[in-house]
Motif scaffolding. Structure first.
Motif, short mmCIF file in Angstrom:
data_model
loop_
_atom_site.label_atom_id
_atom_site.label_comp_id
_atom_site.label_asym_id
_atom_site.label_seq_id
_atom_site.Cartn_x
_atom_site.Cartn_y
_atom_site.Cartn_z
N HIS A 51 -35.91 -78.50 13.94
CA HIS A 51 -36.67 -78.31 15.16
C HIS A 51 -36.42 -76.96 15.82
CE1 HIS A 51 -32.80 -79.77 16.66
NE2 HIS A 51 -33.13 -79.34 17.86
N HIS A 53 -36.51 -74.15 13.82
CA HIS A 53 -37.19 -73.18 12.96
C HIS A 53 -38.44 -72.62 13.63
CE1 HIS A 53 -35.34 -74.94 8.99
NE2 HIS A 53 -34.44 -74.61 9.90
N LEU A 54 -39.23 -73.48 14.25
CA LEU A 54 -40.48 -73.02 14.86
C LEU A 54 -40.25 -72.05 16.02
CD1 LEU A 54 -43.50 -73.13 14.71
CD2 LEU A 54 -43.48 -75.23 16.07
N TRP A 74 -49.84 -76.98 23.14
CA TRP A 74 -50.63 -76.99 21.91
C TRP A 74 -52.05 -76.50 22.16
CZ3 TRP A 74 -49.05 -77.01 17.16
CH2 TRP A 74 -47.84 -77.60 16.83
N ALA A 104 -46.32 -73.07 9.61
CA ALA A 104 -45.32 -73.82 10.37
C ALA A 104 -45.96 -74.63 11.50
CB ALA A 104 -44.28 -72.86 10.93
N LEU A 105 -46.93 -74.03 12.19
CA LEU A 105 -47.60 -74.72 13.28
C LEU A 105 -48.43 -75.90 12.77
CD1 LEU A 105 -48.78 -71.68 15.44
CD2 LEU A 105 -47.16 -73.45 16.16
N LYS A 107 -47.98 -77.59 10.16
CA LYS A 107 -47.10 -78.62 9.59
C LYS A 107 -46.35 -79.38 10.67
CE LYS A 107 -43.20 -79.13 6.40
NZ LYS A 107 -42.23 -78.40 5.52
N ALA A 108 -46.19 -78.78 11.83
CA ALA A 108 -45.37 -79.37 12.90
C ALA A 108 -45.99 -80.66 13.43
CB ALA A 108 -45.21 -78.37 14.04
N THR A 109 -45.14 -81.63 13.73
CA THR A 109 -45.58 -82.88 14.32
C THR A 109 -45.76 -82.70 15.82
OG1 THR A 109 -44.35 -84.14 12.65
CG2 THR A 109 -45.00 -85.31 14.66
N LYS A 110 -46.90 -83.11 16.33
CA LYS A 110 -47.18 -82.98 17.76
C LYS A 110 -46.61 -84.18 18.50
CE LYS A 110 -51.43 -80.32 17.02
NZ LYS A 110 -52.88 -80.21 17.28
N ILE A 115 -45.54 -77.29 22.53
CA ILE A 115 -45.29 -77.04 21.10
C ILE A 115 -43.82 -77.20 20.75
CG2 ILE A 115 -45.34 -75.29 19.28
CD1 ILE A 115 -47.89 -74.18 20.49
N LEU A 116 -42.93 -76.54 21.50
CA LEU A 116 -41.51 -76.56 21.18
C LEU A 116 -40.82 -77.70 21.91
CD1 LEU A 116 -40.72 -72.74 21.27
CD2 LEU A 116 -41.32 -74.18 19.30
#
Length: 210
Positions: A51, A53-54, A74, A104-105, A107-110, A115-116
């Protein structure tokens, strides 16, 4: 020690002015030479929690401040660009999203409108993020650079990619003067990659003697 000596002398009439009185700060810190290297980036991505990495990629590919990235929703990302209003200056920036960041964005789970998020899926507090980031950096063996140094690192990398100062400013939201100041005084003059690039270009333009 000097301030005490001058104060003693003034009290006894030996001098009329103590230049150390109300002198303000005598030293101002600088982030000169504080750049994340490619090795730093690799080490951090290898050892840090997923978490985190983004945040690293967002900072390197957008050049935005920590506070603005932690608040980024988002809705600011439309699949190709990130749009935001910088809280410090009020500047509006539109950043094209590079392939690495886009992957990366996408692939990220919302898990939130932001976002972060933390590992629990909650928005970060500034203090909570700093503590978690510091622990991850220590684990990765990274010393001497902070998350805030990623903003200057982004400027440097864009310049090394032969972006103009105007192009860099459009992405990061810096003024042209600030971009020039960063490149001139703090980063590029100390980055060996720039010197290597310069010599390679010179070699291409110089014909070998027969």
């Amino acid at each position: 020690m000097l301030a005490r000596v001058l104060s003693w002398s003034k009290d006894r009439g030996r001098i009329s002015v103590n230049p150390c009185e109300r002198g303000g700060r005598l030293y101002r810190g600088s982030r000169a030479e504080k750049i994340w290297t490619a090795d730093d980036e690799t080490a951090f991505l290898k050892t840090s929690p997923a978490h985190l990495h983004l945040p690293l990629l967002l900072a390197l590919w957008t050049g935005q401040r920590q506070g603005d990235l932690l608040r980024l929703p988002w809705s600011a990302y439309d699949g190709t660009h990130i749009r935001l209003k910088q809280s410090k200056t009020g500047s509006r920036v539109v950043v094209p999203v590079g392939t690495t960041l886009k992957a990366a964005l996408d692939k990220a789970t919302k898990r939130s409108t932001i976002i972060l998020t933390t590992i629990e899926g909650k928005p970060w507090t500034p203090d909570g993020f700093r503590v978690s980031w510091r622990k991850a950096a220590i684990k990765a063996g990274i010393v001497g650079v902070t998350f805030n140094d990623l903003r200057g690192t982004a400027v440097t990398r864009l310049a090394l990619a032969e972006c103009t100062e105007a192009e860099i400013a459009t992405i990061t939201g810096h003024s042209l003067r600030d971009v020039r100041s960063i490149l001139d005084a703090h980063y590029l003059c100390r980055d060996p990659a720039l010197a290597e690039s310069a010599i390679r270009k010179l070699e291409k333009r110089t014909k070998s003697p027969k």
